[in-house]
Write an enzyme that holds these catalytic residues in place. Structure first.
Site, PDB file in Angstrom:
ATOM      1  CD  GLU A 355      18.929  40.611   3.464  1.00 29.83           C
ATOM      2  OE1 GLU A 355      20.084  40.951   3.797  1.00 29.83           O
ATOM      3  OE2 GLU A 355      18.665  40.048   2.399  1.00 29.83           O
ATOM      4  CG  ASP A 359      21.710  42.978   6.405  1.00 26.35           C
ATOM      5  OD1 ASP A 359      22.385  42.438   5.514  1.00 26.35           O
ATOM      6  OD2 ASP A 359      20.612  43.506   6.190  1.00 26.35           O
ATOM      7  CB  SER A 558      21.935  39.983   1.232  1.00 26.35           C
ATOM      8  OG  SER A 558      20.929  40.359   0.334  1.00 26.35           O
ATOM      9  CG  ASP A 598      41.559  41.481 -12.008  1.00 30.96           C
ATOM     10  OD1 ASP A 598      40.334  41.653 -11.878  1.00 30.96           O
ATOM     11  OD2 ASP A 598      42.160  41.662 -13.086  1.00 30.96           O
ATOM     12  N   GLY A 612      41.206  43.445 -14.921  1.00 27.40           N
ATOM     13  CA  GLY A 612      40.725  44.781 -14.587  1.00 27.40           C
ATOM     14  C   GLY A 612      39.244  44.773 -14.253  1.00 27.40           C
ATOM     15  CG  ASP A 614      35.037  41.612 -14.254  1.00 26.53           C
ATOM     16  OD1 ASP A 614      34.076  41.435 -13.480  1.00 26.53           O
ATOM     17  OD2 ASP A 614      36.182  41.203 -14.003  1.00 26.53           O
TER      18      ASP A 614
END
Length: 639
Positions: A355, A359, A558, A598, A612, A614
């Site tokens: 993790e 990052d 992540s 989109d 649009g 959601d």
């Protein structure tokens, strides 16, 4: 004298989650360190309203400095003195008092804290591990209750899931890419070697020292004629010595130069073929995605600082160096900050290390010019809030963007409203400072990790003051995006993008019926909709990284939070100012869809993509340069 009246501290009451089982009392002599957050003192000027600030274009905003907040909006000394006076008879020790941060750090024994706050401290087991917490609530004197916002440190439940395996692709993709690259590059290297030999011969023939050697030889041979005497041969040798020496030196230099060039070319060829082979498997690198997502050109995050919150694990600098070298990127300016007992500690829990590497390496690849500061803290509520606080009050770094990829279902946070209030207080501070907060929306679909038959979203992505980052599956070739759909790999990885509607927060005004239609809710309630935007998260199209000396591929939302943190840093660089809190602005801009591609195909379990906004991809996948333009030119665009 009347007896002192006690009340339950607002938001402190919680019941243990069904998965937590008490196994005994916390021993009386166990040590605790607890953080108390105080209210802001009264001030003639109200604290900046994040919603009003967030509706303004960044160029029209006036942000506060850390010094402004500490001076004008710190705690009232009288509040701090009253709380310290109350705690003293219990034998608790005040470790520090910071009126600017409105923070008091107190240490003491379990028996002392239990008496001071009239609670029972217990040890719980959950998923095979132990933690300390309490049931019920925390009681404080009635005359102190209004001055205390939160008390953190007595509840040490993990505030993010234990990621036994981050979303990742198998090593077979890397092996396939290596084999493919080796086969394709051999022909190129053979051709390069032949070309290098031809170039060496041409350069030798054209070199002046080589020509001089040839001319000297021909002249001496003409002088000697048919004489083969020993004296003639000795004279030939003496006169040829210097030209021969220079010619040898010239030949050595020419061959060495071409050798270095050939080696460098071979390395570049190998790297080029490996990157191309990796791309053919669907795997991506952070720089590739930054280009595909059109992060602002001529920017790399220079002049910006990105803060990264890490609640466990660590990284090896050698992994980061190898990653940057492979991508041909410069060394990154990175610094670690230890918070509340946290530290950069690689090797203890491998998934946590993955993790952390995800990052850092995604940001370093997508914004290589930015300064990175990593705030390491323990995986509990106090660690979380103090890591965010450390980032926001860091006067050396002053990050303009904060990336948070540690999240947990609101089903947990509903039982800890005081901790949510503490984080939201800090997020309000972030908005006033001009800091953009980006949070991963979770990797377990519309049910999150609870699977209790209800629909959930993860916090802190559900905070209206953060940008919730959902996940897509990105199909691309070269610099062209072929297709992008909602990330859902339940069948292979048991994971999908988080998304849905909050039970913690009502629907904000900027998520109006026009932007977040009722038809998208599918029984999810009328809370704040998550996510706000989405990006590549599928592990099969995930991010190439180095972890513990090995090349691997990791995905998940992540990865999206740090990716978009890098994007916002580059947007800030291009704008020449901090974008800060942008949710109201991007939702209410009349031409908002020009800044997003989109995503209309796919589901995360209970919700589906549509035209649009959601609840699986938000407004869509941001187009970096267009989002920059929207923020720059937003004046007059609000509906």
């Amino acid at each position: 004298m009347s007896e002192q009246q006690f009340v339950m501290l607002d938001g402190s009451h919680h019941a243990a989650h069904p998965s937590c089982k008490p196994v005994g009392m916390v021993p009386a002599t166990q040590q605790y360190e607890v953080s108390i957050l105080l209210r802001r003192r009264g001030n003639a000027k109200p604290f900046p309203d994040p919603q009003a600030l967030g509706a303004l274009p960044p160029g029209e905003r006036t942000y506060l400095s850390i010094e402004d907040i500490e001076k004008d909006y710190g705690a009232d000394p009288a509040d701090a003195e009253a709380i310290i006076a109350y705690l003293a008879p219990f034998g608790l020790t005040v470790q520090s008092t910071d009126l600017g941060k409105r923070s008091i750090i107190v240490e003491g024994l379990a028996v002392q804290f239990a008496a001071a706050f009239r609670t029972t401290l217990l040890i719980f087991t959950q998923a095979g591990s132990l933690h300390r917490s309490y049931v019920g609530g925390l009681q404080v004197p009635e005359d102190l209750a209004d001055s205390i916002i939160a008390i953190t440190g007595l509840d040490e439940r993990p505030v993010s899931i234990t990621r036994h395996q981050p979303a990742r692709a198998g090593s077979d993709q890397i092996d396939q890419a290596n084999a493919d690259a080796s086969q394709r590059m051999q022909s190129d290297i053979n051709t390069q070697t032949a070309n290098a030999l031809t170039s060496i011969n041409d350069d030798l023939a054209a070199h002046e020292d080589i020509k001089t050697l040839q001319k000297t030889h021909e002249a001496l041979m003409q002088e000697m004629g048919a004489s083969n005497s020993l004296a003639a041969m000795n004279a030939y040798g003496r006169k040829m010595a210097e030209p021969l020496k220079r010619a040898n030196e010239a030949a050595t230099a020419v061959i060495a130069e071409h050798g270095d060039t050939l080696a460098q070319s071979a390395q570049q060829t190998a790297q080029s073929h490996l990157l191309a082979a990796i791309e053919r498997t669907g795997i991506k690198t952070a720089p590739q995605i930054a280009e595909l997502y059109d992060f602002p050109e001529d920017t790399d995050g220079s002049g910006q600082c990105i803060g990264i919150v890490e609640l466990g694990g660590g990284y090896l600098k050698s992994d980061l160096d190898a990653y940057l070298a492979f991508l041909g990127l410069p060394d990154v300016d990175i610094r670690d900050v230890e918070v509340a007992g946290g530290a950069n500690a690689p090797g203890l829990i491998e998934p946590y290390d993955a993790e952390v590497a995800l990052d850092i390496q995604v940001i370093a690849g997508a914004a290589p010019g930015a300064k990175l500061v990593v705030y390491f803290a323990p995986l509990h509520a106090r660690g979380f809030v103090e890591a965010v606080q450390a980032a926001l009050y860091d006067k050396d770094a002053r990050p303009s963007v904060l990336s948070i990829s540690w999240d947990l279902s609101e089903g947990f946070w509903l039982g800890s409203p005081m901790h949510v209030r503490h984080l939201e207080d800090l997020f309000e501070t972030a908005a006033a400072l001009g800091v953009t907060i980006l949070c991963s929306a979770g990797d377990y679909g519309s049910a999150t990790t609870l699977h209790d038959g209800q629909l959930w979203v993860d916090y802190p992505a559900s905070s209206p003051l953060a940008i919730g980052c959902g996940g897509t599956t990105l199909s691309s070739f070269g610099d062209a995006t072929l297709d992008e759909t909602v990330w859902n790999t339940f069948a292979t990885f048991g994971q999908a993008t988080g998304g849905g509607f909050s039970k913690l927060f009502p629907r904000p005004a900027w998520q109006s019926e026009e932007t977040v239609p009722f038809t998208a809710r599918a029984g999810g309630g009328d809370g704040r909709g998550v996510p706000d935007m989405a990006g590549n998260a599928n592990p099969s199209t995930g991010y190439l990284l180095q972890v513990h000396g090995k090349t691997t591929v990791i995905g998940g939302t992540s990865a999206v939070a740090p990716l978009f943190a890098a994007m916002m840093a580059r947007i800030n660089e291009s704008l020449g100012t901090a974008a800060g809190y942008i949710n109201p602005l991007i939702y209410q801009a009349k031409d908002r869809q020009t800044a997003f591609e989109d995503v209309t195909i796919g589901s995360n379990g209970s919700y589906w993509a549509s035209d649009g906004w959601d609840p699986v991809s938000g407004l869509g996948r941001p187009i970096g340069s267009a989002l920059r333009d929207l923020l720059r030119d937003a004046k007059g665009n609000a509906q």
